[in-house]
Motif scaffolding. Structure first.
Motif, PDB file in Angstrom:
ATOM      1  N   MET A  62     -12.096  10.565  -7.122  1.00 25.43           N
ATOM      2  CA  MET A  62     -12.702  10.305  -8.515  1.00 25.43           C
ATOM      3  C   MET A  62     -14.110  11.210  -7.881  1.00 25.43           C
ATOM      4  O   MET A  62     -14.496  11.200  -6.476  1.00 25.43           O
ATOM      5  CB  MET A  62     -12.951   9.083  -8.137  1.00 25.43           C
ATOM      6  CG  MET A  62     -13.755   9.261  -8.962  1.00 25.43           C
ATOM      7  SD  MET A  62     -14.293   6.263  -9.299  1.00 25.43           S
ATOM      8  CE  MET A  62     -12.271   6.434 -10.135  1.00 25.43           C
ATOM      9  N   LEU A  63     -14.579  11.548  -9.334  1.00 26.78           N
ATOM     10  CA  LEU A  63     -15.699  12.194  -8.790  1.00 26.78           C
ATOM     11  C   LEU A  63     -17.174  11.702  -9.807  1.00 26.78           C
ATOM     12  O   LEU A  63     -16.576  10.633 -10.172  1.00 26.78           O
ATOM     13  CB  LEU A  63     -15.598  14.070  -9.919  1.00 26.78           C
ATOM     14  CG  LEU A  63     -14.929  14.542  -9.198  1.00 26.78           C
ATOM     15  CD1 LEU A  63     -14.723  15.875 -10.078  1.00 26.78           C
ATOM     16  CD2 LEU A  63     -15.096  15.414  -7.715  1.00 26.78           C
ATOM     17  N   PHE A  64     -17.464  11.513  -8.867  1.00 26.34           N
ATOM     18  CA  PHE A  64     -18.942  11.299  -9.148  1.00 26.34           C
ATOM     19  C   PHE A  64     -20.001  12.325  -9.305  1.00 26.34           C
ATOM     20  O   PHE A  64     -20.704  12.675  -8.997  1.00 26.34           O
ATOM     21  CB  PHE A  64     -19.630  10.076  -7.861  1.00 26.34           C
ATOM     22  CG  PHE A  64     -18.682   9.465  -7.517  1.00 26.34           C
ATOM     23  CD1 PHE A  64     -18.776   7.901  -8.204  1.00 26.34           C
ATOM     24  CD2 PHE A  64     -17.979   9.017  -6.141  1.00 26.34           C
ATOM     25  CE1 PHE A  64     -17.995   7.030  -7.825  1.00 26.34           C
ATOM     26  CE2 PHE A  64     -17.173   7.847  -5.931  1.00 26.34           C
ATOM     27  CZ  PHE A  64     -16.914   6.881  -7.068  1.00 26.34           C
ATOM     28  N   GLU A 119     -23.547  12.791  -7.415  1.00 19.57           N
ATOM     29  CA  GLU A 119     -23.108  13.594  -6.885  1.00 19.57           C
ATOM     30  C   GLU A 119     -22.498  14.662  -5.945  1.00 19.57           C
ATOM     31  O   GLU A 119     -22.696  14.615  -5.039  1.00 19.57           O
ATOM     32  CB  GLU A 119     -22.320  12.326  -5.423  1.00 19.57           C
ATOM     33  CG  GLU A 119     -23.052  10.789  -5.247  1.00 19.57           C
ATOM     34  CD  GLU A 119     -21.195   9.522  -4.917  1.00 19.57           C
ATOM     35  OE1 GLU A 119     -21.357   9.839  -4.299  1.00 19.57           O
ATOM     36  OE2 GLU A 119     -21.765   8.352  -4.994  1.00 19.57           O
ATOM     37  N   GLU A 120     -22.263  14.953  -6.895  1.00 18.60           N
ATOM     38  CA  GLU A 120     -21.333  16.237  -6.759  1.00 18.60           C
ATOM     39  C   GLU A 120     -22.781  17.136  -7.257  1.00 18.60           C
ATOM     40  O   GLU A 120     -23.917  17.374  -7.703  1.00 18.60           O
ATOM     41  CB  GLU A 120     -20.632  16.745  -8.246  1.00 18.60           C
ATOM     42  CG  GLU A 120     -19.370  16.426  -8.022  1.00 18.60           C
ATOM     43  CD  GLU A 120     -18.652  16.529  -6.932  1.00 18.60           C
ATOM     44  OE1 GLU A 120     -18.573  17.764  -6.350  1.00 18.60           O
ATOM     45  OE2 GLU A 120     -18.422  15.746  -6.706  1.00 18.60           O
ATOM     46  N   LYS A 121     -23.284  18.365  -6.072  1.00 19.04           N
ATOM     47  CA  LYS A 121     -24.195  18.908  -5.819  1.00 19.04           C
ATOM     48  C   LYS A 121     -23.592  20.783  -6.044  1.00 19.04           C
ATOM     49  O   LYS A 121     -22.338  20.942  -6.142  1.00 19.04           O
ATOM     50  CB  LYS A 121     -24.733  19.355  -4.462  1.00 19.04           C
ATOM     51  CG  LYS A 121     -25.294  17.686  -4.279  1.00 19.04           C
ATOM     52  CD  LYS A 121     -26.149  17.450  -4.155  1.00 19.04           C
ATOM     53  CE  LYS A 121     -26.570  16.286  -4.489  1.00 19.04           C
ATOM     54  NZ  LYS A 121     -28.523  15.258  -4.770  1.00 19.04           N
ATOM     55  N   ILE A 122     -24.720  21.487  -6.444  1.00 20.96           N
ATOM     56  CA  ILE A 122     -24.663  22.843  -7.547  1.00 20.96           C
ATOM     57  C   ILE A 122     -25.872  23.895  -6.662  1.00 20.96           C
ATOM     58  O   ILE A 122     -26.595  23.342  -6.676  1.00 20.96           O
ATOM     59  CB  ILE A 122     -23.843  23.668  -8.795  1.00 20.96           C
ATOM     60  CG1 ILE A 122     -25.543  22.630  -9.696  1.00 20.96           C
ATOM     61  CG2 ILE A 122     -23.122  22.368  -9.355  1.00 20.96           C
ATOM     62  CD1 ILE A 122     -24.811  23.695 -11.091  1.00 20.96           C
ATOM     63  N   ILE A 123     -25.422  24.690  -6.192  1.00 17.83           N
ATOM     64  CA  ILE A 123     -26.632  25.941  -5.904  1.00 17.83           C
ATOM     65  C   ILE A 123     -26.998  26.329  -7.017  1.00 17.83           C
ATOM     66  O   ILE A 123     -26.046  27.078  -7.849  1.00 17.83           O
ATOM     67  CB  ILE A 123     -26.311  26.932  -5.056  1.00 17.83           C
ATOM     68  CG1 ILE A 123     -25.661  25.982  -3.148  1.00 17.83           C
ATOM     69  CG2 ILE A 123     -27.098  27.748  -3.811  1.00 17.83           C
ATOM     70  CD1 ILE A 123     -26.777  25.040  -2.965  1.00 17.83           C
ATOM     71  N   VAL A 124     -28.451  25.954  -7.444  1.00 19.23           N
ATOM     72  CA  VAL A 124     -28.779  26.746  -8.891  1.00 19.23           C
ATOM     73  C   VAL A 124     -30.175  28.396  -8.078  1.00 19.23           C
ATOM     74  O   VAL A 124     -30.761  27.367  -7.122  1.00 19.23           O
ATOM     75  CB  VAL A 124     -29.494  25.969  -9.550  1.00 19.23           C
ATOM     76  CG1 VAL A 124     -29.903  26.532 -10.470  1.00 19.23           C
ATOM     77  CG2 VAL A 124     -29.126  24.825 -10.234  1.00 19.23           C
ATOM     78  N   ARG A 164     -28.788  21.032  -6.754  1.00 16.36           N
ATOM     79  CA  ARG A 164     -29.180  20.040  -7.354  1.00 16.36           C
ATOM     80  C   ARG A 164     -27.977  19.617  -8.322  1.00 16.36           C
ATOM     81  O   ARG A 164     -26.343  19.707  -7.779  1.00 16.36           O
ATOM     82  CB  ARG A 164     -29.579  20.816  -9.023  1.00 16.36           C
ATOM     83  CG  ARG A 164     -30.854  21.338  -8.716  1.00 16.36           C
ATOM     84  CD  ARG A 164     -30.915  21.886 -10.773  1.00 16.36           C
ATOM     85  NE  ARG A 164     -32.388  22.878 -10.587  1.00 16.36           N
ATOM     86  CZ  ARG A 164     -32.705  22.879 -11.843  1.00 16.36           C
ATOM     87  NH1 ARG A 164     -31.995  23.254 -12.635  1.00 16.36           N
ATOM     88  NH2 ARG A 164     -33.835  23.908 -11.564  1.00 16.36           N
ATOM     89  N   SER A 165     -28.100  17.731  -8.525  1.00 13.70           N
ATOM     90  CA  SER A 165     -26.522  17.542  -8.628  1.00 13.70           C
ATOM     91  C   SER A 165     -26.176  17.691  -9.925  1.00 13.70           C
ATOM     92  O   SER A 165     -27.342  18.682 -10.813  1.00 13.70           O
ATOM     93  CB  SER A 165     -27.690  15.858  -9.268  1.00 13.70           C
ATOM     94  OG  SER A 165     -28.066  15.626  -9.885  1.00 13.70           O
ATOM     95  N   LEU A 166     -25.508  17.816 -10.600  1.00 13.68           N
ATOM     96  CA  LEU A 166     -24.498  18.967 -11.884  1.00 13.68           C
ATOM     97  C   LEU A 166     -25.693  17.279 -12.783  1.00 13.68           C
ATOM     98  O   LEU A 166     -25.847  18.502 -13.754  1.00 13.68           O
ATOM     99  CB  LEU A 166     -23.443  17.826 -11.661  1.00 13.68           C
ATOM    100  CG  LEU A 166     -21.847  18.931 -11.398  1.00 13.68           C
ATOM    101  CD1 LEU A 166     -20.552  17.921 -10.908  1.00 13.68           C
ATOM    102  CD2 LEU A 166     -22.150  20.257 -10.941  1.00 13.68           C
ATOM    103  N   VAL A 167     -26.038  16.555 -12.691  1.00 11.53           N
ATOM    104  CA  VAL A 167     -26.297  15.474 -13.829  1.00 11.53           C
ATOM    105  C   VAL A 167     -28.119  16.120 -14.361  1.00 11.53           C
ATOM    106  O   VAL A 167     -27.802  16.647 -15.167  1.00 11.53           O
ATOM    107  CB  VAL A 167     -26.760  13.966 -13.757  1.00 11.53           C
ATOM    108  CG1 VAL A 167     -28.099  12.933 -14.100  1.00 11.53           C
ATOM    109  CG2 VAL A 167     -25.146  13.616 -13.084  1.00 11.53           C
TER     110      VAL A 167
END
Length: 73
Positions: free
Chosen positions: A1-3, A6-11, A25-28
């Motif tokens: 399950m993905l939250f 809580e998922e992070k990406i590099i921007v 940053r978080s995806l949200v």
């Protein structure tokens, strides 16, 4: 399950002063940031279109050509 929160990406972002900043940053947060940026671009486009319309109307009026009037636009 993905939250998503809580998922992070590099921007990688280039600031107005030319400095490149890399952050995590978080995806949200990224989605909200992109949403705000798109909204700003839409508003900027609307202003630019209105300004262009004013310029075109002025130019057409200054041409003093009786075949052109605002009803042709």
């Amino acid at each position: 399950m993905l939250f998503p929160e809580e998922e992070k990406i590099i921007v990688e972002e280039t600031r107005s002063n030319g400095q490149t900043v890399v952050e995590e940053r978080s995806l949200v947060d990224t989605v909200y940031s992109l949403k705000d940026e798109v909204q700003g671009l839409k508003q900027e486009e609307q202003r630019a279109r209105k300004e262009l319309e004013k310029v075109v109307r002025r130019v057409l009026k200054s041409m003093d050509d009786p075949t052109w009037d605002e009803t042709n636009l």
